[in-house]
Design an enzyme around this catalytic site. Structure first.
Site, PDB file in Angstrom:
ATOM      1  N   VAL A 194     -46.081  -8.668   4.665  1.00 45.84           N
ATOM      2  CA  VAL A 194     -46.343 -10.103   4.488  1.00 45.84           C
ATOM      3  C   VAL A 194     -47.698 -10.470   5.086  1.00 45.84           C
ATOM      4  O   VAL A 194     -48.531 -11.123   4.449  1.00 45.84           O
ATOM      5  CB  VAL A 194     -45.237 -10.957   5.156  1.00 45.84           C
ATOM      6  CG1 VAL A 194     -45.592 -12.435   5.089  1.00 45.84           C
ATOM      7  CG2 VAL A 194     -43.888 -10.708   4.487  1.00 45.84           C
ATOM      8  N   TYR A 212     -50.345  -8.771   5.813  1.00 44.90           N
ATOM      9  CA  TYR A 212     -51.547  -8.260   5.152  1.00 44.90           C
ATOM     10  C   TYR A 212     -51.969  -9.244   4.046  1.00 44.90           C
ATOM     11  O   TYR A 212     -53.146  -9.574   3.895  1.00 44.90           O
ATOM     12  CB  TYR A 212     -51.305  -6.858   4.568  1.00 44.90           C
ATOM     13  CG  TYR A 212     -52.539  -6.317   3.889  1.00 44.90           C
ATOM     14  CD1 TYR A 212     -53.550  -5.712   4.624  1.00 44.90           C
ATOM     15  CD2 TYR A 212     -52.712  -6.463   2.512  1.00 44.90           C
ATOM     16  CE1 TYR A 212     -54.710  -5.252   4.004  1.00 44.90           C
ATOM     17  CE2 TYR A 212     -53.868  -6.021   1.890  1.00 44.90           C
ATOM     18  CZ  TYR A 212     -54.859  -5.408   2.637  1.00 44.90           C
ATOM     19  OH  TYR A 212     -56.012  -4.972   2.025  1.00 44.90           O
ATOM     20  N   LYS A 226     -26.926 -12.095   4.817  1.00 48.52           N
ATOM     21  CA  LYS A 226     -27.901 -11.046   5.122  1.00 48.52           C
ATOM     22  C   LYS A 226     -27.145  -9.756   5.366  1.00 48.52           C
ATOM     23  O   LYS A 226     -25.988  -9.771   5.806  1.00 48.52           O
ATOM     24  CB  LYS A 226     -28.679 -11.414   6.383  1.00 48.52           C
ATOM     25  CG  LYS A 226     -29.976 -10.709   6.558  1.00 48.52           C
ATOM     26  CD  LYS A 226     -31.136 -11.546   6.030  1.00 48.52           C
ATOM     27  CE  LYS A 226     -32.474 -10.921   6.274  1.00 48.52           C
ATOM     28  NZ  LYS A 226     -33.582 -11.809   5.924  1.00 48.52           N
TER      29      LYS A 226
HETATM   30  N1  NAD Z   1     -40.969  -9.539   3.268  1.00 50.91           N
HETATM   31  C1  NAD Z   1     -40.679 -10.792   3.010  1.00 50.91           C
HETATM   32  O1  NAD Z   1     -40.799 -11.250   1.864  1.00 50.91           O
HETATM   33  C2  NAD Z   1     -40.229 -11.704   4.121  1.00 50.91           C
HETATM   34  C3  NAD Z   1     -39.755 -12.964   3.790  1.00 50.91           C
HETATM   35  C4  NAD Z   1     -39.416 -13.840   4.824  1.00 50.91           C
HETATM   36  C5  NAD Z   1     -39.497 -13.432   6.137  1.00 50.91           C
HETATM   37  N2  NAD Z   1     -39.935 -12.178   6.423  1.00 50.91           N
HETATM   38  C6  NAD Z   1     -40.037 -11.801   7.824  1.00 50.91           C
HETATM   39  O2  NAD Z   1     -41.419 -11.583   8.144  1.00 50.91           O
HETATM   40  C7  NAD Z   1     -41.523 -10.535   9.097  1.00 50.91           C
HETATM   41  C8  NAD Z   1     -42.428  -9.424   8.561  1.00 50.91           C
HETATM   42  O3  NAD Z   1     -41.857  -8.915   7.377  1.00 50.91           O
HETATM   43  P1  NAD Z   1     -42.558  -7.734   6.552  1.00 50.91           P
HETATM   44  O4  NAD Z   1     -41.833  -7.622   5.280  1.00 50.91           O
HETATM   45  O5  NAD Z   1     -44.037  -7.949   6.538  1.00 50.91           O
HETATM   46  O6  NAD Z   1     -42.195  -6.496   7.457  1.00 50.91           O
HETATM   47  P2  NAD Z   1     -43.058  -5.208   7.780  1.00 50.91           P
HETATM   48  O7  NAD Z   1     -42.134  -4.246   8.423  1.00 50.91           O
HETATM   49  O8  NAD Z   1     -43.859  -4.780   6.608  1.00 50.91           O
HETATM   50  O9  NAD Z   1     -44.110  -5.768   8.852  1.00 50.91           O
HETATM   51  C9  NAD Z   1     -43.807  -5.997  10.190  1.00 50.91           C
HETATM   52  C10 NAD Z   1     -44.942  -5.387  11.004  1.00 50.91           C
HETATM   53  O10 NAD Z   1     -44.754  -5.743  12.369  1.00 50.91           O
HETATM   54  C11 NAD Z   1     -45.087  -4.631  13.167  1.00 50.91           C
HETATM   55  N3  NAD Z   1     -44.465  -4.786  14.482  1.00 50.91           N
HETATM   56  C12 NAD Z   1     -43.162  -4.607  14.835  1.00 50.91           C
HETATM   57  N4  NAD Z   1     -42.994  -4.880  16.148  1.00 50.91           N
HETATM   58  C13 NAD Z   1     -44.215  -5.263  16.611  1.00 50.91           C
HETATM   59  C14 NAD Z   1     -44.702  -5.686  17.878  1.00 50.91           C
HETATM   60  N5  NAD Z   1     -43.901  -5.765  18.942  1.00 50.91           N
HETATM   61  N6  NAD Z   1     -46.014  -6.015  18.000  1.00 50.91           N
HETATM   62  C15 NAD Z   1     -46.843  -5.930  16.936  1.00 50.91           C
HETATM   63  N7  NAD Z   1     -46.438  -5.536  15.721  1.00 50.91           N
HETATM   64  C16 NAD Z   1     -45.145  -5.201  15.549  1.00 50.91           C
HETATM   65  C17 NAD Z   1     -44.602  -3.444  12.361  1.00 50.91           C
HETATM   66  O11 NAD Z   1     -45.233  -2.253  12.756  1.00 50.91           O
HETATM   67  C18 NAD Z   1     -44.975  -3.870  10.937  1.00 50.91           C
HETATM   68  O12 NAD Z   1     -46.268  -3.432  10.578  1.00 50.91           O
HETATM   69  C19 NAD Z   1     -40.089 -10.104   9.406  1.00 50.91           C
HETATM   70  O13 NAD Z   1     -39.616 -10.841  10.514  1.00 50.91           O
HETATM   71  C20 NAD Z   1     -39.319 -10.536   8.157  1.00 50.91           C
HETATM   72  O14 NAD Z   1     -37.963 -10.764   8.399  1.00 50.91           O
HETATM   73  C21 NAD Z   1     -40.297 -11.307   5.453  1.00 50.91           C
HETATM   74  C1  LEU Z   2     -36.777 -12.032  -0.084  1.00 51.42           C
HETATM   75  C2  LEU Z   2     -35.610 -12.363   0.599  1.00 51.42           C
HETATM   76  C3  LEU Z   2     -34.424 -12.631  -0.189  1.00 51.42           C
HETATM   77  C4  LEU Z   2     -35.345 -12.280   1.968  1.00 51.42           C
HETATM   78  C5  LEU Z   2     -36.497 -12.294   2.937  1.00 51.42           C
HETATM   79  N1  LEU Z   2     -36.530 -11.037   3.615  1.00 51.42           N
HETATM   80  C6  LEU Z   2     -36.329 -13.462   3.873  1.00 51.42           C
HETATM   81  O1  LEU Z   2     -36.055 -13.305   5.035  1.00 51.42           O
HETATM   82  O2  LEU Z   2     -36.496 -14.578   3.455  1.00 51.42           O
END
Ligand code: NAD
Ligand code: LEU
Length: 364
Positions: A184, A186, A80
């Site tokens: 995610v 949404y 990462k």
């Molecule tokens: N994007 C991916 O494909 C993916 C994959 C695996 C894991 N994740 C994990 O999922 C989580 C969300 O990822 P994302 O891409 O949707 O990120 P994002 O930044 O789009 O969404 C996170 C949301 O959480 C809100 N937030 C932050 N702190 C908060 C709090 N204390 N209370 C309420 N809301 C809060 C933010 O304002 C934001 O809207 C992260 O932990 C990320 O590591 C994401």
């Molecule tokens: C799409 C990815 C490679 C990584 C993603 N942010 C996860 O934590 O799984």
């Protein structure tokens, strides 16, 4: 922080610190384990309070990717990157291109993608300097933004967790409390709404909450109140360490199933959930849809193939619960065992020397 001591504790392979004064780049690439293949894991951009906090996050997230990729059955190790800075105000093209050059210098040991604070557009800039980036624009034959697929995977895994808790995976009529309605969540909410679930949402950004209220008729609550809601399922989809001494006693939900990485503050919090009879879908198993999707690019992206694999998150979550009940251990410990077993088995089966070993990147 004593870096070598920290690296030794979970046997990290490598940490690369990247600095570029002209663009303001300050990045830490952590490679945890490459037994299964090159380390694939996203790039997070965040306003860390200190360098120490950034190192800790990079290390923890990289280790999580080793387990995530192993549990998902991918031939990939875990790594990462964190970039220190405000993703809303401090990004520029030079920064991501400088970062891309550092990745290229690792010659395939690390492959990046999106995480919190980075976008497809950022990946497109990185791509100008390196072959080792996924989640770039579909125009390049790539899979694009992984978030919708992660959201779908969480939905599929949530159904498996609901089956374990309620005896049915039907989510219609269930209430789901969602913490953080970003990219995610949404998409997760969209699937839940379509199935007829009721949603309670919170976010620190008002616009994100308003969108969920408008699109899904969700009930909005203040960030601090999300743990106290009368809900069947709690879905942590913001940042990590939200399952802790303070929050677990407040939960009314029978199921915890969400997208955030590193949800448990400490391993003992997984045991606590287990002892309290709360069904917990381990984070790195349920949120593996995104990495499964971007990993498919390494074979030449095929959406049907990728989505079929994402559907297997249901089976993986079921398997975790089977191991947990068989061995009377928490679901988190069961998931760890499942991932560690695969890594150890592969370490053994790959021990013979091969002149031209079949490497996932040799097919690119
Ligand atoms: N994007 C991916 O494909 C993916 C994959 C695996 C894991 N994740 C994990 O999922 C989580 C969300 O990822 P994302 O891409 O949707 O990120 P994002 O930044 O789009 O969404 C996170 C949301 O959480 C809100 N937030 C932050 N702190 C908060 C709090 N204390 N209370 C309420 N809301 C809060 C933010 O304002 C934001 O809207 C992260 O932990 C990320 O590591 C994401
Ligand atoms: C799409 C990815 C490679 C990584 C993603 N942010 C996860 O934590 O799984």
């Amino acid at each position: 922080m004593k870096l070598f001591k920290e690296m030794e504790s979970a046997d990290y392979e490598q940490v690369v610190v990247c600095q570029d004064r002209a663009s303001g780049l300050k990045a830490i690439i952590a490679i945890h384990d490459t037994t299964l293949g090159p380390a694939l894991g996203g790039t997070r951009m965040w306003t860390y309070k200190s360098e120490e906090e950034a190192f800790e996050d990079a290390l923890r997230l990289a280790r999580g990717m080793t387990y995530k990729n192993a549990a998902a059955g991918l031939n990939l190790g875990g790594g990462k990157t964190v970039i220190m800075g405000d993703p809303r105000t401090e990004k520029n093209e030079e920064m991501f291109r400088a970062f891309g050059r550092y990745i290229q210098g690792l010659n395939g040991r690390y492959i990046t993608a999106e995480d919190v604070g980075t976008t497809v557009h950022d990946m497109d800039m990185i791509r100008q300097e390196t072959d080792f980036v996924t989640g770039v624009s579909p125009a390049f034959g790539s899979s694009g933004n992984p978030s919708p697929v992660t959201g779908y995977g969480v939905y599929v895994g949530m159904k498996a967790a609901a089956k374990e808790a309620f005896g049915t995976d039907d989510l219609s009529g269930r209430t789901v409390a969602v913490q953080g309605v970003g990219n995610v969540a949404y998409n997760l909410c969209k699937h839940l709404d379509e199935e007829g679930a009721s949603l309670i949402v919170t976010d620190i950004h008002k616009a994100s909450v308003d969108r969920a209220v408008q699109d899904f008729d969700a009930k909005a609550v203040a960030p601090e109140d999300i743990y106290d809601q009368e809900a069947d399922i709690f879905a942590p989809c913001a940042l990590g360490a939200v399952l802790n001494d303070e929050t677990i006693p407040r939960l009314k939900a029978r199921v915890v199933a969400g997208a955030a990485n590193n949800q448990l503050k400490e391993a003992r919090h997984g045991d606590w959930l287990f002892e309290s009879g709360i069904v917990y879908a381990p984070d790195y198993v349920i949120n593996s849809g995104g990495v499964i999707n971007v990993a498919d690019e390494l074979n030449g992206y095929n959406k049907d193939r990728a989505m079929k694999k994402v559907e297997t998150i249901y089976d993986s979550i079921e398997r975790v619960f089977e191991i947990a009940s068989r061995d009377n251990i928490s679901s988190q410990t069961a998931a760890d065992r499942m991932a560690e077993e695969r890594i150890e088995n592969m370490r053994y089966s790959r021990k013979q020397f091969l002149q031209n070993s079949h490497h996932v990147l040799s097919r690119r």
